[in-house]
Design a protein around this motif. Structure first.
Motif, PDB file in Angstrom:
ATOM      1  N   MET A   1       0.840  -1.191   0.000  1.00  0.00           N
ATOM      2  CA  MET A   1       0.000   0.000   0.000  1.00  0.00           C
ATOM      3  C   MET A   1       0.882   1.251   0.000  1.00  0.00           C
ATOM      4  O   MET A   1       1.951   1.252   0.597  1.00  0.00           O
ATOM      5  CB  MET A   1      -0.862  -0.006   1.274  1.00  0.00           C
ATOM      6  N   GLU A   7       4.106   9.847   6.326  1.00  0.00           N
ATOM      7  CA  GLU A   7       5.147   8.805   6.374  1.00  0.00           C
ATOM      8  C   GLU A   7       6.087   8.937   5.172  1.00  0.00           C
ATOM      9  O   GLU A   7       7.294   8.682   5.292  1.00  0.00           O
ATOM     10  CB  GLU A   7       4.525   7.399   6.442  1.00  0.00           C
ATOM     11  N   ARG A  16      15.954   9.465   8.683  1.00  0.00           N
ATOM     12  CA  ARG A  16      15.684   8.081   8.245  1.00  0.00           C
ATOM     13  C   ARG A  16      16.959   7.468   7.663  1.00  0.00           C
ATOM     14  O   ARG A  16      17.313   6.324   7.917  1.00  0.00           O
ATOM     15  CB  ARG A  16      14.558   8.096   7.199  1.00  0.00           C
ATOM     16  N   HIS A  20      19.049   4.174   8.924  1.00  0.00           N
ATOM     17  CA  HIS A  20      19.327   3.126   7.941  1.00  0.00           C
ATOM     18  C   HIS A  20      20.810   2.744   7.957  1.00  0.00           C
ATOM     19  O   HIS A  20      21.179   1.571   8.001  1.00  0.00           O
ATOM     20  CB  HIS A  20      19.001   3.730   6.561  1.00  0.00           C
ATOM     21  N   GLU A  42      15.776  -6.530  -2.935  1.00  0.00           N
ATOM     22  CA  GLU A  42      15.247  -5.737  -1.815  1.00  0.00           C
ATOM     23  C   GLU A  42      13.767  -5.459  -2.057  1.00  0.00           C
ATOM     24  O   GLU A  42      13.380  -4.954  -3.110  1.00  0.00           O
ATOM     25  CB  GLU A  42      16.015  -4.412  -1.650  1.00  0.00           C
ATOM     26  N   GLY A  44      10.402  -3.401  -1.167  1.00  0.00           N
ATOM     27  CA  GLY A  44      10.007  -2.112  -0.591  1.00  0.00           C
ATOM     28  C   GLY A  44      11.205  -1.204  -0.422  1.00  0.00           C
ATOM     29  O   GLY A  44      11.446  -0.659   0.649  1.00  0.00           O
ATOM     30  N   LEU A  65      12.611  -3.327  -5.457  1.00  0.00           N
ATOM     31  CA  LEU A  65      11.259  -3.069  -5.968  1.00  0.00           C
ATOM     32  C   LEU A  65      10.410  -2.401  -4.908  1.00  0.00           C
ATOM     33  O   LEU A  65      10.610  -2.575  -3.703  1.00  0.00           O
ATOM     34  CB  LEU A  65      10.611  -4.359  -6.471  1.00  0.00           C
ATOM     35  N   ASP A  66       9.463  -1.605  -5.404  1.00  0.00           N
ATOM     36  CA  ASP A  66       8.546  -0.893  -4.517  1.00  0.00           C
ATOM     37  C   ASP A  66       7.261  -0.632  -5.301  1.00  0.00           C
ATOM     38  O   ASP A  66       7.313  -0.376  -6.508  1.00  0.00           O
ATOM     39  CB  ASP A  66       9.163   0.429  -4.063  1.00  0.00           C
ATOM     40  N   VAL A  67       6.141  -0.676  -4.592  1.00  0.00           N
ATOM     41  CA  VAL A  67       4.852  -0.503  -5.265  1.00  0.00           C
ATOM     42  C   VAL A  67       4.576   0.975  -5.569  1.00  0.00           C
ATOM     43  O   VAL A  67       3.727   1.291  -6.395  1.00  0.00           O
ATOM     44  CB  VAL A  67       3.731  -1.112  -4.379  1.00  0.00           C
ATOM     45  N   GLN A  71       8.292   6.783  -5.031  1.00  0.00           N
ATOM     46  CA  GLN A  71       9.529   6.346  -4.376  1.00  0.00           C
ATOM     47  C   GLN A  71      10.546   5.872  -5.422  1.00  0.00           C
ATOM     48  O   GLN A  71      11.736   6.204  -5.348  1.00  0.00           O
ATOM     49  CB  GLN A  71       9.247   5.196  -3.384  1.00  0.00           C
ATOM     50  N   ASP A  88       4.450  -4.805  -7.085  1.00  0.00           N
ATOM     51  CA  ASP A  88       3.834  -5.260  -5.841  1.00  0.00           C
ATOM     52  C   ASP A  88       4.586  -6.505  -5.358  1.00  0.00           C
ATOM     53  O   ASP A  88       4.721  -7.482  -6.112  1.00  0.00           O
ATOM     54  CB  ASP A  88       2.362  -5.587  -6.099  1.00  0.00           C
ATOM     55  N   ALA A  89       5.033  -6.470  -4.131  1.00  0.00           N
ATOM     56  CA  ALA A  89       5.843  -7.583  -3.612  1.00  0.00           C
ATOM     57  C   ALA A  89       5.048  -8.868  -3.433  1.00  0.00           C
ATOM     58  O   ALA A  89       5.640  -9.934  -3.250  1.00  0.00           O
ATOM     59  CB  ALA A  89       6.463  -7.174  -2.274  1.00  0.00           C
ATOM     60  N   PHE A 106      13.628  -3.656   4.703  1.00  0.00           N
ATOM     61  CA  PHE A 106      13.745  -2.645   5.761  1.00  0.00           C
ATOM     62  C   PHE A 106      12.330  -2.114   6.057  1.00  0.00           C
ATOM     63  O   PHE A 106      11.876  -1.123   5.467  1.00  0.00           O
ATOM     64  CB  PHE A 106      14.635  -1.482   5.305  1.00  0.00           C
ATOM     65  N   GLY A 107      11.606  -2.798   6.928  1.00  0.00           N
ATOM     66  CA  GLY A 107      10.329  -2.273   7.429  1.00  0.00           C
ATOM     67  C   GLY A 107       9.234  -2.108   6.398  1.00  0.00           C
ATOM     68  O   GLY A 107       8.819  -0.975   6.123  1.00  0.00           O
ATOM     69  N   VAL A 108       8.708  -3.199   5.853  1.00  0.00           N
ATOM     70  CA  VAL A 108       7.748  -3.097   4.748  1.00  0.00           C
ATOM     71  C   VAL A 108       6.502  -3.974   4.962  1.00  0.00           C
ATOM     72  O   VAL A 108       5.387  -3.561   4.638  1.00  0.00           O
ATOM     73  CB  VAL A 108       8.442  -3.499   3.409  1.00  0.00           C
ATOM     74  N   HIS A 111       3.069  -2.891   5.995  1.00  0.00           N
ATOM     75  CA  HIS A 111       2.307  -2.059   5.054  1.00  0.00           C
ATOM     76  C   HIS A 111       1.508  -2.894   4.070  1.00  0.00           C
ATOM     77  O   HIS A 111       0.834  -2.341   3.208  1.00  0.00           O
ATOM     78  CB  HIS A 111       3.270  -1.183   4.239  1.00  0.00           C
TER      79      HIS A 111
HETATM   80  C1  LIG Z   1       8.096   2.194   5.778  1.00  0.00           C
HETATM   81  S1  LIG Z   1       8.493   2.340   4.071  1.00  0.00           S
HETATM   82  C2  LIG Z   1      10.163   1.749   4.051  1.00  0.00           C
HETATM   83  C3  LIG Z   1      10.900   2.171   2.811  1.00  0.00           C
HETATM   84  C4  LIG Z   1      12.385   1.774   2.808  1.00  0.00           C
HETATM   85  N1  LIG Z   1      12.558   0.324   2.875  1.00  0.00           N
HETATM   86  C5  LIG Z   1      13.102   2.436   3.941  1.00  0.00           C
HETATM   87  O1  LIG Z   1      13.507   1.728   4.870  1.00  0.00           O
HETATM   88  O2  LIG Z   1      13.262   3.656   3.927  1.00  0.00           O
HETATM   89  C6  LIG Z   1       7.587   0.996   3.342  1.00  0.00           C
HETATM   90  C7  LIG Z   1       7.798   0.870   1.857  1.00  0.00           C
HETATM   91  O3  LIG Z   1       7.077  -0.292   1.386  1.00  0.00           O
HETATM   92  C8  LIG Z   1       6.495   0.030   0.152  1.00  0.00           C
HETATM   93  N2  LIG Z   1       5.370  -0.891  -0.094  1.00  0.00           N
HETATM   94  C9  LIG Z   1       4.151  -0.893   0.495  1.00  0.00           C
HETATM   95  N3  LIG Z   1       3.392  -1.883   0.009  1.00  0.00           N
HETATM   96  C10 LIG Z   1       4.156  -2.534  -0.907  1.00  0.00           C
HETATM   97  C11 LIG Z   1       3.928  -3.654  -1.761  1.00  0.00           C
HETATM   98  N4  LIG Z   1       2.743  -4.289  -1.772  1.00  0.00           N
HETATM   99  N5  LIG Z   1       4.920  -4.058  -2.579  1.00  0.00           N
HETATM  100  C12 LIG Z   1       6.123  -3.406  -2.581  1.00  0.00           C
HETATM  101  N6  LIG Z   1       6.402  -2.346  -1.790  1.00  0.00           N
HETATM  102  C13 LIG Z   1       5.420  -1.908  -0.970  1.00  0.00           C
HETATM  103  C14 LIG Z   1       6.074   1.488   0.316  1.00  0.00           C
HETATM  104  O4  LIG Z   1       5.830   2.121  -0.913  1.00  0.00           O
HETATM  105  C15 LIG Z   1       7.275   2.050   1.055  1.00  0.00           C
HETATM  106  O5  LIG Z   1       8.271   2.536   0.201  1.00  0.00           O
END
Ligand SMILES: C[S@@+](CC[C@H](N)C(=O)[O-])C[C@H]1O[C@@H](n2cnc3c(N)ncnc32)[C@H](O)[C@@H]1O
Length: 190
Positions: A1, A7, A16, A20, A42, A44, A65-67, A71, A88-89, A106-108, A111
């Protein structure tokens, strides 16, 4: 999402990057993160700063990859030589089974309401003996940030106990390190 505006700003802030670089990456290294000459994915990857840190350790290949398109735009602008995908992961079908040595998060997962599917996909793309390094907050901390800072995480049954149960179900053996904001895991595919 997609991230909420608040955020999104937090994830792209200098503090941040500081966390990291000086806290999360060293914690993963203490858990055994090594990417030299390895194929790394990696999930997200956000603005690509994790890609920058991981590249400094000499991987054979890296894909982030990131949705969220916004970003990935930042990541491509800042690190034009690294490989990023809008993806989408929950669907990693473009990656062959047993094609990655290391997957980093890293924290994904907190979400992604379909977070179990992400773990299932990672179990498929990791080589036997490969490792998933992931860090996630506790449910309590997610609710704290949503209540006080309006971060707006999605409704989800994600929690560390449920995560550990699903990792075990999918054939991972894991070690973890608790920290005040995040729990760090090394989950090895057996
Ligand atoms: C809390 S952020 C962390 C971003 C990065 N890893 C960092 O540590 O700065 C969560 C990330 O997950 C991504 N994300 C959310 N849902 C996702 C999905 N279904 N597939 C891939 N990425 C997703 C968001 O777009 C966001 O960039």
């Amino acid at each position: 999402m997609k991230l909420s505006d608040v955020e999104f700003r937090a994830m792209n802030s200098p503090w941040r990057r500081w966390g990291h670089r000086y806290f999360e990456l060293p914690m993963f290294q203490r858990l055994g993160l090594e990417v030299k000459d390895k194929d790394v994915l990696e999930i997200g990857c956000g603005n690509g700063y994790g890609a920058y840190l991981l590249h400094s350790l000499g991987p054979k290949s890296y894909i982030g990859l990131d949705v969220m398109e916004e970003q990935i735009e930042i990541a491509r602008r800042e690190y034009p030589h690294f490989e990023f995908l809008v993806q989408d992961a929950a669907d990693l079908s473009q990656f062959a089974p047993a094609s990655k040595d290391v997957v980093v998060i890293f924290g994904v997962l907190h979400h992604i309401p379909e977070w179990r599917r992400v773990i299932d996909e990672i179990a498929r793309v990791l080589k036997p003996g490969g490792s998933l390094f992931l860090e996630e907050p506790r449910g309590l901390d997610i609710r704290f940030f949503d209540f006080f800072f309006r971060w707006g995480h999605p409704d989800s049954d994600f929690g560390l106990k449920a995560l550990e149960k699903h990792l075990t179900l999918r054939g991972f053996r894991f070690r973890k390190q608790w920290t005040p904001l995040l729990t760090m895991y090394r989950a090895q595919k057996i």
